[in-house]
Design a protein around this motif. Structure first.
Motif, PDB file in Angstrom:
ATOM      1  N   LEU A   1       0.863  -1.227   0.103  1.00 52.81           N
ATOM      2  CA  LEU A   1       0.023  -0.015  -0.026  1.00 52.81           C
ATOM      3  C   LEU A   1       0.995   1.367  -0.033  1.00 52.81           C
ATOM      4  O   LEU A   1       1.763   1.344   0.800  1.00 52.81           O
ATOM      5  N   LEU A   2       0.686   2.097  -1.025  1.00 52.17           N
ATOM      6  CA  LEU A   2       1.324   3.223  -1.104  1.00 52.17           C
ATOM      7  C   LEU A   2       0.456   4.543  -0.714  1.00 52.17           C
ATOM      8  O   LEU A   2      -0.914   4.394  -0.801  1.00 52.17           O
TER       9      LEU A   2
ATOM     10  N   GLU B   1      -5.194  12.046   1.459  1.00 53.42           N
ATOM     11  CA  GLU B   1      -5.975  10.681   1.576  1.00 53.42           C
ATOM     12  C   GLU B   1      -6.022  10.317   0.203  1.00 53.42           C
ATOM     13  O   GLU B   1      -7.151   9.656  -0.259  1.00 53.42           O
ATOM     14  N   SER B   2      -4.897   9.691  -0.310  1.00 59.24           N
ATOM     15  CA  SER B   2      -4.859   9.201  -1.686  1.00 59.24           C
ATOM     16  C   SER B   2      -3.866   8.014  -1.570  1.00 59.24           C
ATOM     17  O   SER B   2      -2.816   7.966  -1.107  1.00 59.24           O
TER      18      SER B   2
ATOM     19  N   ILE C   1       0.268  -4.974  -6.333  1.00 60.76           N
ATOM     20  CA  ILE C   1       1.090  -6.190  -6.493  1.00 60.76           C
ATOM     21  C   ILE C   1       2.233  -6.215  -7.380  1.00 60.76           C
ATOM     22  O   ILE C   1       2.077  -5.813  -8.493  1.00 60.76           O
ATOM     23  N   VAL C   2       3.530  -6.558  -6.879  1.00 62.28           N
ATOM     24  CA  VAL C   2       4.551  -6.159  -7.446  1.00 62.28           C
ATOM     25  C   VAL C   2       5.189  -7.625  -7.393  1.00 62.28           C
ATOM     26  O   VAL C   2       5.178  -8.400  -6.287  1.00 62.28           O
TER      27      VAL C   2
ATOM     28  N   SER D   1      -2.988  -3.034  -9.814  1.00 68.90           N
ATOM     29  CA  SER D   1      -2.938  -1.570  -8.923  1.00 68.90           C
ATOM     30  C   SER D   1      -4.382  -1.102  -8.854  1.00 68.90           C
ATOM     31  O   SER D   1      -5.143  -1.436  -9.745  1.00 68.90           O
ATOM     32  N   ARG D   2      -4.582  -0.665  -7.872  1.00 68.43           N
ATOM     33  CA  ARG D   2      -5.925   0.091  -7.602  1.00 68.43           C
ATOM     34  C   ARG D   2      -5.749   1.099  -6.893  1.00 68.43           C
ATOM     35  O   ARG D   2      -4.946   1.109  -5.904  1.00 68.43           O
TER      36      ARG D   2
END
Length: 115
Positions: free
Chosen positions: A10-11, A23-24, A29-30, A91-92
């Motif tokens: 989580l970034l 709040e972004s 998944i890497v 990615s989401r």
């Protein structure tokens, strides 16, 4: 740990000037292939450093950067496929859906790798 792994992270974005969290969030998944033994401490450092994104100007003219704020989980891949380390396969984004704790509780209640 040696082998091929799928790493769920989580970034979060931050304002560059004062490092204020926004709040972004991005869930990614890497993939990594570790041919030599790597301990959890070195793995964490590698994941955090290799997934930092350089600052850029956002739509609101604020300069922001993204960095890993949580390693959600790690899964070993039992496959013969080849890939480049840190290859993104998923990615989401979560925009304006609350602070980090709320994102983790809502979407990743069962995360286990990094407390």
């Amino acid at each position: 740990m040696i082998g091929k792994f799928s790493i769920n992270i989580l970034l979060q974005s931050f304002n560059q000037i004062d490092k204020t969290p926004r709040e972004s969030f991005e869930n990614k998944i890497v993939l990594y292939n570790f041919e030599e033994e790597i301990n959890n401490s070195n793995l964490k450092e590698l994941i955090y450093k290799s997934n930092y994104e350089l600052p850029y100007k956002a739509a609101d003219e604020t300069v922001v950067y993204w960095e890993v704020v949580k390693i959600i989980d790690i899964f070993e891949i039992d496959s013969e496929m080849t890939f480049t380390n840190n290859a993104e396969v998923y990615s989401r984004f979560f925009i304006d859906q609350g602070p980090k704790e709320e994102i983790l509780t809502t979407f990743f209640l069962d995360y286990v790798w990094e407390d």
